[in-house]
Motif scaffolding. Structure first.
Motif, short mmCIF file in Angstrom:
data_model
loop_
_atom_site.label_atom_id
_atom_site.label_comp_id
_atom_site.label_asym_id
_atom_site.label_seq_id
_atom_site.Cartn_x
_atom_site.Cartn_y
_atom_site.Cartn_z
N TYR A 1 11.85 18.02 -17.28
CA TYR A 1 10.29 17.52 -17.57
C TYR A 1 9.06 17.78 -17.28
O TYR A 1 8.10 17.75 -16.97
CB TYR A 1 10.03 16.42 -15.94
CG TYR A 1 11.39 15.81 -15.51
CD1 TYR A 1 11.75 14.05 -16.14
CD2 TYR A 1 12.52 16.48 -14.37
CE1 TYR A 1 12.71 13.38 -15.46
CE2 TYR A 1 13.11 15.35 -14.17
CZ TYR A 1 13.69 14.42 -15.16
OH TYR A 1 14.37 12.99 -14.34
N ASP B 1 7.41 17.30 -19.58
CA ASP B 1 5.78 16.17 -19.76
C ASP B 1 5.46 16.01 -19.30
O ASP B 1 3.97 15.23 -19.86
CB ASP B 1 7.04 14.82 -21.00
CG ASP B 1 7.35 14.43 -20.60
OD1 ASP B 1 8.13 14.58 -19.29
OD2 ASP B 1 7.78 13.19 -20.71
N ARG B 2 5.87 16.28 -17.95
CA ARG B 2 4.94 15.85 -16.80
C ARG B 2 4.80 17.14 -15.91
O ARG B 2 3.66 16.66 -14.83
CB ARG B 2 5.82 14.40 -15.94
CG ARG B 2 6.70 14.51 -15.26
CD ARG B 2 7.85 13.22 -14.60
NE ARG B 2 8.37 12.90 -16.70
CZ ARG B 2 9.43 12.06 -17.01
NH1 ARG B 2 9.70 11.37 -15.60
NH2 ARG B 2 9.58 11.59 -18.03
N ASP C 1 3.92 20.29 -15.71
CA ASP C 1 3.37 21.68 -17.26
C ASP C 1 3.53 23.26 -16.15
O ASP C 1 4.05 23.02 -15.35
CB ASP C 1 1.67 21.46 -16.63
CG ASP C 1 1.34 22.31 -15.55
OD1 ASP C 1 1.97 22.51 -14.72
OD2 ASP C 1 -0.15 21.38 -15.43
N ASP D 1 14.63 19.45 -22.57
CA ASP D 1 14.15 18.09 -22.02
C ASP D 1 14.36 17.43 -22.56
O ASP D 1 15.50 16.98 -22.47
CB ASP D 1 12.22 18.37 -22.83
CG ASP D 1 12.61 18.23 -24.34
OD1 ASP D 1 13.71 17.92 -24.59
OD2 ASP D 1 11.52 18.85 -24.96
#
Length: 238
Positions: A158, A160-161, A163, A189
């Motif tokens: 994850y 993308d969400r 960091d 990912d």
């Protein structure tokens, strides 16, 4: 606890409650039952995986933790059933992103996910102390409480969400509660691309005195997801 943390914990709709079987874990993490005997193991986060349930049934010492465990077992089981059906519908549209060797077809995949959910929620009813609610990157465990920590389908997946800063904070916490070893799977990912900051993560861990390597495992369902990160803490001889 902040209001934001409370809303995450209480909003079950934001949690996908789906999991893998014990056998999948053995392959994802290139494990054997014998090497886990006598060791204290943490599955973080565990979701609806059956690793804790089956592991304890065969004599292992496994604890699961997840943000989902703030909710009741019945709610989680119902949510899991809904999530499995939704996931299977999506799988029909994206079969080309997966390698159909471990599972022959979507029906077999559904059966594995249902087995994991049933084993997990049944064990949760009888052994609730084995299922600890947590909100990463904080864990409510003592320093070096676990010999081995397994973390599947969360951190790098994850990206993308979650960091880079979240990854480092979580890894620091996993290192704190681990006595010996952490294994993370997979290293890609959701698009099947290698986590772009993985080398930075490896360098960070090496600077903490850890021995780190990427290990090919006998499991690949999502395309390109056949590597785990094995992290061994430096032995303190003082």
């Amino acid at each position: 606890m902040s209001r934001a943390e409370q809303s995450i914990k209480l909003n079950l709709e934001r949690i996908v409650f789906i999991g893998r079987t014990f056998e999948e874990y053995v392959n994802m993490f290139s494990l054997s039952v014998d090497e886990l005997k006598g060791k204290k193991v943490l599955d973080c986060p565990s979701g609806a995986c059956s690793f804790t349930a089956v592991g304890n049934q065969i004599g292992l010492d496994v604890t699961a933790c997840d943000i989902a465990y703030y909710h009741s077992t019945e709610d989680l089981k119902n949510k899991g059933l809904q999530d499995i059906e939704h996931t299977m519908e999506q799988m029909e549209k994206s079969k080309g992103n997966f390698i159909w060797n471990y599972f022959e077809n979507i029906e077999e995949l559904r059966n594995h996910r249902l087995t994991a959910l049933t084993d997990c929620t049944s064990h949760m009813k009888d052994s609730s102390d084995r299922y600890v609610p947590v909100t990463l990157p904080t864990l409510p465990f003592k320093d070096e409480e676990f010999d081995v920590i397994l973390s599947a389908h969360f951190l790098f997946m994850y990206a993308d969400r979650l960091d880079f800063g979240f990854h480092i904070k979580t890894l620091d916490e996993l290192l704190r509660v681990s006595k010996n070893e952490i294994r993370i799977f997979p290293l890609v990912d959701l698009e099947g691309k290698r986590y772009k900051y993985l080398d930075d993560v490896i360098n960070y861990l090496a600077n903490q005195g850890c021995f780190v390597k990427e290990v090919k495992v006998p499991y690949e369902f999502q395309m390109n997801a056949n590597l785990m990160l094995q992290i061994k803490k430096a032995i303190n001889v003082s």
